[in-house]
Design a protein around this motif. Structure first.
Motif, short mmCIF file in Angstrom:
data_model
loop_
_atom_site.label_atom_id
_atom_site.label_comp_id
_atom_site.label_asym_id
_atom_site.label_seq_id
_atom_site.Cartn_x
_atom_site.Cartn_y
_atom_site.Cartn_z
N SER A 1 -12.34 13.02 -6.84
CA SER A 1 -12.35 11.57 -6.76
C SER A 1 -13.19 11.00 -7.88
CB SER A 1 -12.90 11.12 -5.40
OG SER A 1 -12.92 9.71 -5.31
N LYS A 60 -2.61 3.39 2.17
CA LYS A 60 -3.71 2.44 1.97
C LYS A 60 -4.17 2.41 0.51
CE LYS A 60 -7.26 5.79 3.45
NZ LYS A 60 -8.37 6.04 4.40
N TYR A 61 -3.34 2.96 -0.39
CA TYR A 61 -3.71 3.06 -1.80
C TYR A 61 -2.84 2.16 -2.66
CZ TYR A 61 -6.37 6.97 -0.04
OH TYR A 61 -7.26 7.73 0.68
N ASP A 62 -3.38 1.80 -3.81
CA ASP A 62 -2.67 0.88 -4.71
C ASP A 62 -1.52 1.57 -5.43
OD1 ASP A 62 -4.55 -1.05 -4.02
OD2 ASP A 62 -5.92 -0.41 -5.61
N GLU A 63 -1.64 2.88 -5.67
CA GLU A 63 -0.58 3.67 -6.31
C GLU A 63 -0.55 5.05 -5.67
OE1 GLU A 63 -1.01 3.97 -10.53
OE2 GLU A 63 -1.22 1.81 -10.84
N MET A 64 0.61 5.72 -5.77
CA MET A 64 0.72 7.09 -5.27
C MET A 64 1.79 7.82 -6.08
SD MET A 64 -0.26 9.46 -3.17
CE MET A 64 -1.27 8.47 -2.06
N ALA A 77 -3.55 9.38 -6.33
CA ALA A 77 -3.58 8.03 -5.80
C ALA A 77 -4.54 7.19 -6.64
CB ALA A 77 -4.01 8.03 -4.34
N LYS A 78 -4.38 5.89 -6.55
CA LYS A 78 -5.32 4.99 -7.23
C LYS A 78 -5.73 3.91 -6.25
CE LYS A 78 -4.97 4.09 -11.64
NZ LYS A 78 -4.57 3.56 -12.97
N LEU A 79 -7.03 3.66 -6.19
CA LEU A 79 -7.58 2.63 -5.33
C LEU A 79 -8.69 1.91 -6.09
CD1 LEU A 79 -7.56 1.32 -2.51
CD2 LEU A 79 -9.31 2.99 -1.83
N ASN A 118 -9.14 6.84 -9.68
CA ASN A 118 -8.18 7.90 -9.41
C ASN A 118 -8.71 8.87 -8.36
OD1 ASN A 118 -5.94 7.43 -11.39
ND2 ASN A 118 -7.65 7.54 -12.84
N LYS A 163 0.83 -1.20 0.00
CA LYS A 163 0.00 0.00 0.00
C LYS A 163 0.88 1.26 0.00
CE LYS A 163 -3.98 -2.02 -0.06
NZ LYS A 163 -4.88 -1.86 -1.25
N GLY A 220 1.37 5.68 0.21
CA GLY A 220 0.92 6.91 0.84
C GLY A 220 1.90 8.04 0.57
#
Length: 563
Positions: free
Chosen positions: A561, A529-533, A543-545, A549, A514, A516
């Motif tokens: 968001s 807690k995000y898949d990408e930053m 960020a990507k979750l 995006n 994850k 941040g």
């Protein structure tokens, strides 16, 4: 006596031309920090710098027309009209007469005009540094950054506040650079890339297979497997005709058509330095010259230094010297002065006239390379009895930092990583201790860490030893004094941005990581807690979750968001 008088008169006639040519070679012109290049060099006439009129008009974003009947050049931009007449001091700005200090003139089939007058006519500010012979031209440009967003499968843009300023209508979009953004349209005509400005206006037709951000206010364009360029200032397209194309460096770019023909082009797209033979890779221009390594028919090499007008300044074979790098720095170029065996030799430095201006107490072989990075190159001292080596540095002036470390890294942010191996028989990371020296060679952070990153913008990450399966702790970061800002906390910390932010990632388990964001105090801005930053300097973090995006401002507040 008559013969003497005739010779004296002829010298007087040509003296201004000779002195003018001598002055030309060292004039550098910069536009908003970018070095400009011209197919004819700048000239000085009665203390005034003159530039090729079409080139400087276009670089300032003006359209240029030439009235052959009246011998008048006309530049127009944003409703302003500037007229300059050949061999005349009388000019016009929006119809109002203005008297120039020196007349417009023709030199080598190029029309030259006073640079200051042309630039200031379009609102630019001009500063002349007589000590370095650098003319700095600066003018206001709108380099607003917009951020790509996706809604219902279509892409548009938001500003820093999160407001949608370009409605999502495109199939893809890239981050703005130089005040424009690359957008993709997919339809019955195929996939086509183009460029838009902050209002959504198309400034480069959607007609290209690919568009890539480049340097010095250029984009690279790809069409039918061929490459060209787009100049953001002049809005001029250099037609995609090349099989490969490098980034611009000091107003020049290397282009390839096939293995036997390469060239350097200037910002107008004119081929200035053609290379009609197989050659090594094309080097980048540095201090307005470039190193060329050309392969001859007998597979020997000709190695040269040439300037932006393709004038050969240095032929290394004729000087009997071996180049050790491919760039000038601070007016100096490192060379090997060969011994009689023509295998070993002493390191020296030459100037742009090819004169050896310094010899240093360091010896190497003709096959060595001094790869200068940020002003320093690594050097080594090998013990012939056991073939072990210790490493140090040499800077671009020939100053040596003693080789006394088992390994060294490149200088970054004024600091270089150095490593001491405390147990030569232990080949694990446990015996290696890393620290840092500054540009004077002073050991400012004692070797103590098993693993460190380079310093970037004042900070470096580090690990410590522990009893885990990797033998290392998580990463923390230190400042240039060695002060621990954040103890080992995250699996990895990226380099810090200029404004003090770094992306982090935390390994939750072997399959889950994850991401941040932290600031330069170690404070968590966006929890991992995000898949990408990805953090965009002086702007927003993306960020990507779950493939959605999200944009955050530097305080960690969500400004947009994807639904």
């Amino acid at each position: 006596m008559k013969k003497f008088l005739f010779t004296f008169i002829m010298v007087l006639m040509f003296l201004p031309t000779l002195s003018l040519q001598a002055a030309n070679n060292s004039i550098i012109v910069k536009l908003n920090g970018d070095v400009l290049s011209f197919d004819q060099p700048p000239i000085i006439d009665n203390g005034r710098t003159l530039l090729p009129i079409r080139a400087i008009f276009e670089e300032l974003g003006a359209t240029v027309t030439w009235d052959s009947k009246t011998q008048t050049a006309i530049g127009e931009k944003d409703g302003k009209k500037v007229m300059l007449k050949l061999n005349n001091k009388n000019a016009q700005i929006d119809g109002k007469p203005v008297t120039l200090d020196v007349p417009v003139k023709m030199v080598s089939n190029r029309t030259f005009a006073p640079a200051r007058f042309v630039a200031e006519s379009f609102g630019a500010i001009v500063n002349w540094d007589s000590s370095t012979k650098v003319m700095n031209i600066s003018f206001a440009t709108d380099e607003t950054v917009l951020y790509p967003i996706r809604e219902n499968g279509k892409w548009g843009y938001i500003d820093k506040s999160g407001k949608i300023v370009v409605e999502p209508t495109y199939s893809d979009a890239k981050l703005f650079k130089y005040g424009v953004g690359a957008v993709l349209m997919k339809d019955d005509l195929g996939e086509r890339w183009g460029l838009i400005d902050k209002t959504g206006k198309v400034v480069l037709d959607l007609a290209y297979d690919s568009i890539e951000e480049s340097t010095e206010h250029f984009y690279r364009l790809k069409l039918k497997k061929k490459w060209g360029y787009y100049n953001v200032y002049s809005h001029k397209v250099i037609t995609p005709i090349y099989s490969a194309a490098t980034d611009f460096s000091e107003g020049m770019a290397g282009v390839y058509t096939d293995s036997s023909y390469k060239a350097y082009i200037n910002r107008s797209g004119n081929e200035i330095i053609p290379i009609f033979c197989i050659s090594d890779r094309l080097s980048y221009f540095s201090e307005c010259v470039v190193f060329l390594s050309l392969v001859n028919e007998d597979y020997t090499y000709t190695k040269l230094i040439v300037d932006q007008q393709n004038k050969t300044l240095i032929d290394f074979d004729k000087l009997g010297l071996v180049p050790l790098f491919d760039e000038f720095h601070d007016g100096l170029f490192p060379v090997l002065i060969p011994d009689k065996d023509n295998v070993n030799g002493q390191v020296g430095f030459i100037n742009k006239s090819g004169n050896i201006v310094k010899k240093v107490d360091y010896f190497t072989t003709i096959n060595d390379i001094l790869d200068f990075r940020n002003g320093f190159a690594q050097i080594k001292n090998t013990n012939p009895s056991d073939d072990t080596s210790l490493y140090g540095f040499i800077d671009t002036t020939g100053r040596i930092i003693e080789p006394k470390y088992d390994s060294v890294g490149n200088f970054s942010d004024g600091m270089a990583k150095v490593t001491v191996d405390t147990d030569k028989n232990d080949h694990s990371i446990k015996s290696e201790k890393c620290g840092f020296i500054d540009s004077s060679g002073k050991e400012v952070i004692k070797p103590q860490y098993p693993l460190v990153s380079d310093f970037v913008n004042g900070f470096a990450s580090y690990c410590k030893l522990d009893n885990s399966y990797l033998g290392l702790t998580a990463e923390g970061f230190i400042d240039k004094t060695g002060k621990e800002i954040l103890p080992p906390t995250y699996t990895s910390i990226s380099s810090f941005s200029k404004d003090g932010f770094a992306a982090i990632y935390l390994e939750i388990d072997i399959n889950t990581v994850k991401h941040g964001l932290i600031d330069k105090t170690g404070k968590t801005i966006i929890a991992p807690k995000y898949d990408e930053m990805q953090y965009y300097e002086n702007g927003l973090a993306r960020a990507k979750l779950d493939e959605k995006n999200i944009y955050f401002d530097p305080t960690g507040k969500v400004v947009w968001s994807e639904k």
